[in-house]
Scaffold this motif. Structure first.
Motif, PDB file in Angstrom:
ATOM      1  N   GLN A 246       0.778  -1.378   0.043  1.00  0.00           N
ATOM      2  CA  GLN A 246       0.095  -0.088  -0.068  1.00  0.00           C
ATOM      3  C   GLN A 246       0.932   1.262   0.167  1.00  0.00           C
ATOM      4  O   GLN A 246       0.565   2.194  -0.735  1.00  0.00           O
ATOM      5  CB  GLN A 246      -1.166  -0.343   1.447  1.00  0.00           C
ATOM      6  CG  GLN A 246      -2.079  -1.156   1.108  1.00  0.00           C
ATOM      7  CD  GLN A 246      -2.681  -1.331   2.530  1.00  0.00           C
ATOM      8  OE1 GLN A 246      -2.383  -0.587   3.378  1.00  0.00           O
ATOM      9  NE2 GLN A 246      -3.679  -2.168   2.507  1.00  0.00           N
ATOM     10  N   ALA A 249       2.418   1.826  -3.464  1.00  0.00           N
ATOM     11  CA  ALA A 249       1.155   2.030  -4.524  1.00  0.00           C
ATOM     12  C   ALA A 249       1.134   3.777  -4.306  1.00  0.00           C
ATOM     13  O   ALA A 249       0.975   4.437  -5.318  1.00  0.00           O
ATOM     14  CB  ALA A 249      -0.036   1.314  -4.206  1.00  0.00           C
ATOM     15  N   ALA A 279       1.122  -4.353  -4.610  1.00  0.00           N
ATOM     16  CA  ALA A 279       0.851  -2.950  -4.997  1.00  0.00           C
ATOM     17  C   ALA A 279       0.229  -3.037  -6.371  1.00  0.00           C
ATOM     18  O   ALA A 279      -0.790  -2.442  -6.664  1.00  0.00           O
ATOM     19  CB  ALA A 279       2.219  -2.129  -5.143  1.00  0.00           C
ATOM     20  N   ARG A 282      -3.102  -5.634  -5.989  1.00  0.00           N
ATOM     21  CA  ARG A 282      -4.164  -5.472  -4.986  1.00  0.00           C
ATOM     22  C   ARG A 282      -4.328  -3.861  -4.708  1.00  0.00           C
ATOM     23  O   ARG A 282      -5.500  -3.420  -4.450  1.00  0.00           O
ATOM     24  CB  ARG A 282      -3.928  -5.848  -3.758  1.00  0.00           C
ATOM     25  CG  ARG A 282      -4.356  -7.413  -3.818  1.00  0.00           C
ATOM     26  CD  ARG A 282      -5.662  -7.700  -3.821  1.00  0.00           C
ATOM     27  NE  ARG A 282      -6.102  -9.042  -3.750  1.00  0.00           N
ATOM     28  CZ  ARG A 282      -6.134  -9.703  -2.564  1.00  0.00           C
ATOM     29  NH1 ARG A 282      -5.983  -9.230  -1.289  1.00  0.00           N
ATOM     30  NH2 ARG A 282      -6.330 -11.236  -2.786  1.00  0.00           N
ATOM     31  N   CYS A 283      -3.389  -2.961  -5.031  1.00  0.00           N
ATOM     32  CA  CYS A 283      -3.621  -1.551  -4.738  1.00  0.00           C
ATOM     33  C   CYS A 283      -3.627  -0.586  -5.773  1.00  0.00           C
ATOM     34  O   CYS A 283      -3.392   0.623  -5.870  1.00  0.00           O
ATOM     35  CB  CYS A 283      -2.307  -1.306  -3.998  1.00  0.00           C
ATOM     36  SG  CYS A 283      -2.074  -2.453  -2.254  1.00  0.00           S
TER      37      CYS A 283
END
Length: 456
Positions: A246, A249, A279, A282-283
């Motif tokens: 996260q 990202a 990242a 998922r981000c």
């Protein structure tokens, strides 16, 4: 022709230096008037002083290439060379002198003692001067050689081998760096590392991107000399893959927004590769990443990490977690999580995450894996972990096995002939060490140049 002239200059310089050290003229001048003796002493002393301040260097290229550090390095190596050669000449002279002087009276004995002391002092000054210059300029001496020099310089025979080793190290370092400068000068206009998209370099676990000790050693500097534009991930040193992903990202979106570059080429080492995959998948970082190159990343985890976590008592795990987290908060981590980071490197966690995080079709994936030849291939602590990792995971770099590190569209395995091998730290230039069979800086230049050729 220039080389031969320079070698002749070195020979003459050495002879004059040897004469100034053993004071042969003084011994002969005792039968002459005081003026001639005084002139010789002053001349010899001035030349010896000049030789120590501005020695004739071994490499004629010194005048036109090389920065201040390399010039100091060359002069330091030159002084060690002159010390060894002049002391050899002086030893031969002292043996000859022993047969020429009369030791039946005090005068002959004093002359011989004076000659010996002058030779020892002169050679010692040259050795000290050269060693101090190497202390201040050499990156290859390392802590062990510096300690050895401080502790053993006075031990006969041992110090000769030590000074000889330092001389060879300095020459190898100078030649390597000079060759690098010449190569960069030739390809400067081509900007072979000027990729379409800037580079984002992502560090691994237990380290941070810091100003005074770059995680990537000399690699970023070499890439920038060849046109690369570089940014850093700046994620925490130890946190879960999800948390670091996260952070990365957010960092990527910030760089793209501020620069308008559109996308980035990411080079990630060790756990940084897992963080980046998270990242991307998922981000929401996939649309901002052109390529991901992972370096020694444990994509399939480390079985030895599973073993250690199972065997370590809970009290010990919690103790280490608390101590590490407290230390890293002082260095800038907002919410360090030692146990979370280590747990996410286990084979169990990585294999489960691989099922949950499919690669993005928008991103070009490639990987690099390296292997040590044995525990002797690396310094502490990788020399201790190699055998443990080999027992559980097979051929490895001291932490990550080759089978775990290979991932993506293209991958390459790095093996060296001979005993050296390449460690987990070697691939980020952790020790700033010149490995004869593997030029890590040139490896990254070629890696980034390949990204440029692919249109990234």
């Amino acid at each position: 022709m220039t080389r031969y002239i320079h070698k002749l200059k070195i020979l003459l310089f050495t002879l004059f230096l040897a004469l100034s050290m053993n004071m042969a003229g003084i011994v002969q001048a005792v039968h002459a008037d005081g003026i001639r003796t005084t002139v010789y002493i002053l001349s010899a002393a001035l030349f010896f002083l000049y030789a120590n301040i501005a020695p004739l260097t071994l490499y004629p290229e010194n005048k036109r290439m090389g920065g201040k550090r390399l010039k100091r390095l060359d002069k330091g190596a030159s002084l060690l060379f002159y010390a060894g050669l002049t002391m050899t000449v002086s030893t031969i002279w002292l043996i000859r002198l022993a047969f020429c002087l009369s030791f039946e009276n005090m005068k002959g004995i004093l002359l011989y003692v004076l000659a010996v002391l002058l030779c020892l002092c002169g050679g010692g000054i040259l050795l000290c001067n050269g060693s101090l210059r190497l202390f201040a300029s050499s990156l290859q001496m390392g802590i062990r050689y510096r300690l050895a020099l401080l502790l053993l310089w006075w031990v006969p025979i041992v110090n000769l081998f030590l000074f000889g080793r330092l001389y060879r190290l300095a020459c190898m370092e100078y030649e390597t760096e000079l060759e690098k400068e010449e190569l960069n000068a030739v390809r400067k206009k081509s900007e072979c590392c000027h990729t379409k998209y800037p580079l984002l370099m992502v560090h691994g676990v237990f380290f941070r991107d810091v100003r005074f000790f770059n995680y990537w050693g000399r690699i970023p500097g070499e890439l920038m000399k060849n046109g690369a534009q570089i940014y850093y991930g700046n994620q925490q040193s130890a946190a879960s893959v999800a948390e670091c992903g996260q952070e990365l990202a957010g960092r990527i979106k910030q760089i793209v927004s501020e620069t308008g570059c559109g996308k980035l080429n990411v080079i990630a080492h060790s756990k940084g590769g897992l963080d980046m995959r998270y990242a991307i998948s998922r981000c929401g970082a996939a649309e901002y990443v052109a390529s991901l190159t992972t370096i020694d990343t444990p994509h399939r985890g480390c079985l030895f990490a599973d073993y250690l976590l199972q065997k370590a008592p809970e009290r010990l795990r919690l103790y280490l977690d608390g101590k590490y987290n407290a230390a890293l908060r002082r260095f800038g981590d907002d919410s360090p999580d030692f146990l979370g980071a280590v747990t996410d490197l286990t084979a169990e966690k990585c294999l489960a995450r691989n099922e949950e995080l499919p690669d993005s079709g928008q991103v070009y994936y490639q990987s690099v894996a390296a292997a040590m030849r044995g525990a002797y291939s690396a310094r502490f602590p990788l020399n201790l972990t190699y055998d443990l990792v080999k027992r559980f995971d097979g051929e490895n770099d001291g932490l990550v096995s080759i089978s775990s590190a290979l991932w993506g569209n293209v991958y390459q395995e790095l093996h060296l002939k001979g005993r050296r091998g390449i460690s987990h730290g070697d691939l980020i230039d952790l020790n700033r060490e010149n490995i004869r069979e593997f030029d890590v800086r040139e490896f990254y230049v070629n890696l980034v140049n390949d990204l440029k050729k692919k249109g990234f």
